[in-house]
Design an enzyme around this catalytic site. Structure first.
Site, mmCIF file in Angstrom:
data_model
loop_
_atom_site.group_PDB
_atom_site.id
_atom_site.type_symbol
_atom_site.label_atom_id
_atom_site.label_comp_id
_atom_site.label_asym_id
_atom_site.label_seq_id
_atom_site.Cartn_x
_atom_site.Cartn_y
_atom_site.Cartn_z
ATOM 1 C CG HIS A 289 -0.467 0.061 2.537
ATOM 2 N ND1 HIS A 289 -0.171 1.245 3.168
ATOM 3 C CD2 HIS A 289 -0.204 -0.923 3.448
ATOM 4 C CE1 HIS A 289 0.257 0.999 4.401
ATOM 5 N NE2 HIS A 289 0.261 -0.306 4.600
ATOM 6 C CG ASP A 301 2.839 0.251 7.785
ATOM 7 O OD1 ASP A 301 2.375 -0.284 6.772
ATOM 8 O OD2 ASP A 301 2.168 0.475 8.817
ATOM 9 C CD GLU A 335 -3.144 -1.520 5.388
ATOM 10 O OE1 GLU A 335 -3.327 -2.525 6.094
ATOM 11 O OE2 GLU A 335 -2.571 -0.481 5.809
ATOM 12 C CD GLU A 336 -1.374 1.992 7.785
ATOM 13 O OE1 GLU A 336 -2.063 1.388 8.626
ATOM 14 O OE2 GLU A 336 -0.164 1.774 7.604
ATOM 15 C CG ASP A 363 1.003 -3.721 5.183
ATOM 16 O OD1 ASP A 363 1.879 -2.864 5.428
ATOM 17 O OD2 ASP A 363 -0.180 -3.607 5.553
ATOM 18 C CG HIS A 433 0.907 2.485 12.575
ATOM 19 N ND1 HIS A 433 -0.332 1.969 12.919
ATOM 20 C CD2 HIS A 433 1.159 2.030 11.321
ATOM 21 C CE1 HIS A 433 -0.804 1.225 11.915
ATOM 22 N NE2 HIS A 433 0.101 1.254 10.938
#
Length: 471
Positions: A289, A301, A335-336, A363, A433
């Site tokens: 993503h 990520d 995606e998140e 991912d 994140h």
């Protein structure tokens, strides 16, 4: 029931032992031994891919391409201008790389912004806390929320102490055993706290390791339950407040959050292909993503996963290879926020799910992979084990279970085999994140190996005479 299971299992495995046909594609019927012999012929192709990316002129290319993008546009939050700039750049990159059928597929995606945010512990001492609001959270009033804190370590404890939570800020100090267990507190913490009358919730970051680093992520509200502001705090602050509470200290926090949701924004999944030479309607999908959270650079990520997926097609094209089936690259958007882009892609293409041989998603990091995670039939697993044996030169041969991923689960539930990289999850969730997700985390040599695995697996599956068998 046990005897019946044994009988059915033996009957199911008889074709593998006897050399009888195990699956068909049209009129053809083939034995497992014939398929193993077919796969063995790809040894030279696998070595050529490995040599090109690990030792040759394509060495470090995926790393350098990724660095250029994330240094240029930075993090790429759903609904942001930086995400749309990244999509525009990637469309041009894929066209410039000579890939085929490069196009964008429209998607409506959430648009949320965190705004200014702060948390200060006022009692028992003044302490400015590092926080990150959780995705889709509402904001506080402009003056903030100032309230006493209730610290809990589990949802069960929260229920037991429910009357104590009224009018307070609930702080979760749940232990980290694994991501899938701990992330429930990030996802549901605000809802459970609101049910017992809390004014806000602060969740211990879901992280395997911390250097005073908050880790954000999506959270979900529930219909019929009041929406309260929610943010993640550092592991260190969660543990400190837990110790303070155990001593009987009164803890007071002032929380300010300017978070706000806006109408859905226009975005795109980015698609490119190498069209199949014999069965162009059949597809092997490789993906990652392109969106990220709004902190760090989104390099790990999931910039790494997106760029080794692009690299897989580049390597195959550079070697002049054209598989029998179409190799399709998809760079997902949003995606998140819960797989929004991939969900809409599935709705658009699900009528053709019988033509998908394998769906692949990277991912969980592109550090040094130790193998492949795979979901599919027993026979397909044996075939994947044979394919992975081609990667013996770089010592990446394991095939484990659970090849699912947010963006490919729709297809796996339809019966399509799925695969993802087996990687260093401890390292991954240390940076996940957070502000630490930057190019500094990435290693070009490890990305080379990950790209080689991705390219070999996707090419061989796409070029086999028959699709992977399903259950």
């Amino acid at each position: 029931k046990f005897l019946l299971f044994i009988f059915v299992s033996v009957v199911h495995l008889l074709p593998l032992a006897s050399g009888k046909a195990i699956y068909g594609n049209g009129p053809s019927q083939r034995t497992l031994q014939e398929i193993k012999e077919e796969i063995a012929h790809y040894g030279d192709v696998a070595k050529a891919i490995i040599n090109l990316t690990v030792y040759g002129k394509a060495q470090n290319r995926s790393y350098e391409r990724l660095a250029l993008l994330v240094d240029t546009v930075g993090p790429r939050l759903s609904g942001s201008k930086s995400l749309e700039k990244a999509i525009e750049i990637m469309q041009k990159n894929l066209q410039g790389d000579g890939l085929e059928n490069v196009h964008l597929e429209p998607v409506k995606i959430p648009h949320w912004e965190r705004g200014e945010e702060s948390a200060v512990m006022l009692e028992p001492r003044v302490h400015k806390m590092a926080i990150l609001g959780l995705g889709s959270s509402i904001g506080t009033p402009p003056e903030g929320i100032t309230a006493e804190v209730l610290v809990v370590t589990s949802f069960d404890e929260l229920q037991r102490r429910g009357p104590d939570a009224e009018g307070k800020i609930v702080v979760y100090n749940q232990p980290y055993t694994n991501y899938s267990t701990a992330v429930q507190y990030r996802m549901e913490g605000a809802v459970e706290a609101a049910k017992v009358g809390a004014l806000a919730s602060l969740i211990r970051s879901v992280a395997s390791f911390s250097i005073y680093s908050p880790h954000t992520g999506i959270q979900e509200y529930q219909n019929g339950v009041p929406k309260i502001p929610t943010a993640c705090i550092t592991v260190e602050d969660a543990e400190m407040m837990s110790r303070m509470a155990s001593r009987g200290n009164r803890i007071v926090i002032q929380l300010k959050m300017g978070a706000k949701s806006y109408p859905d924004a226009d975005s795109f999944n980015t698609v490119a292909e190498i069209t199949g030479s014999k069965y162009p309607e059949q597809v092997v999908l490789v993906s990652g993503h392109l969106d990220s959270w709004d902190v760090g650079q989104g390099a790990m990520d999931d910039g790494g996963g997106a760029f080794i997926s692009w690299e897989a097609l580049s390597l195959i094209k550079d070697l002049g290879l054209r598989p029998k089936r179409t190799l399709r690259l998809v760079l997902w958007t949003a995606e998140e926020q819960g797989g929004i882009g991939s969900s809409q892609y599935y709705q658009l293409h699900k009528a053709n799910s019988s033509n998908y041989s394998l769906v692949m998603e990277s991912d969980l990091g592109t550090f040094l992979p130790s193998g492949l995670k795979f979901t599919g039939s027993d026979t397909a697993r044996i075939i994947m084990e044979e394919i992975m044996s081609l990667l013996q030169p770089i010592n990446v041969t394991q095939v484990l279970k659970a090849g699912d991923g947010t963006d490919i689960n729709f297809w796996i539930q339809d019966g399509v085999p799925g695969a993802s990289l087996l990687d260093d999850l401890y390292k991954y969730f240390a940076f996940h994140h957070s502000h630490g997700d930057t190019m500094t985390v990435m290693d070009p040599k490890q990305m080379n190996v990950a790209a080689a695995v991705w390219a070999v697996v996707s090419y061989v599956v796409a070029d086999l005479e028959e699709m992977l068998p399903r259950s």
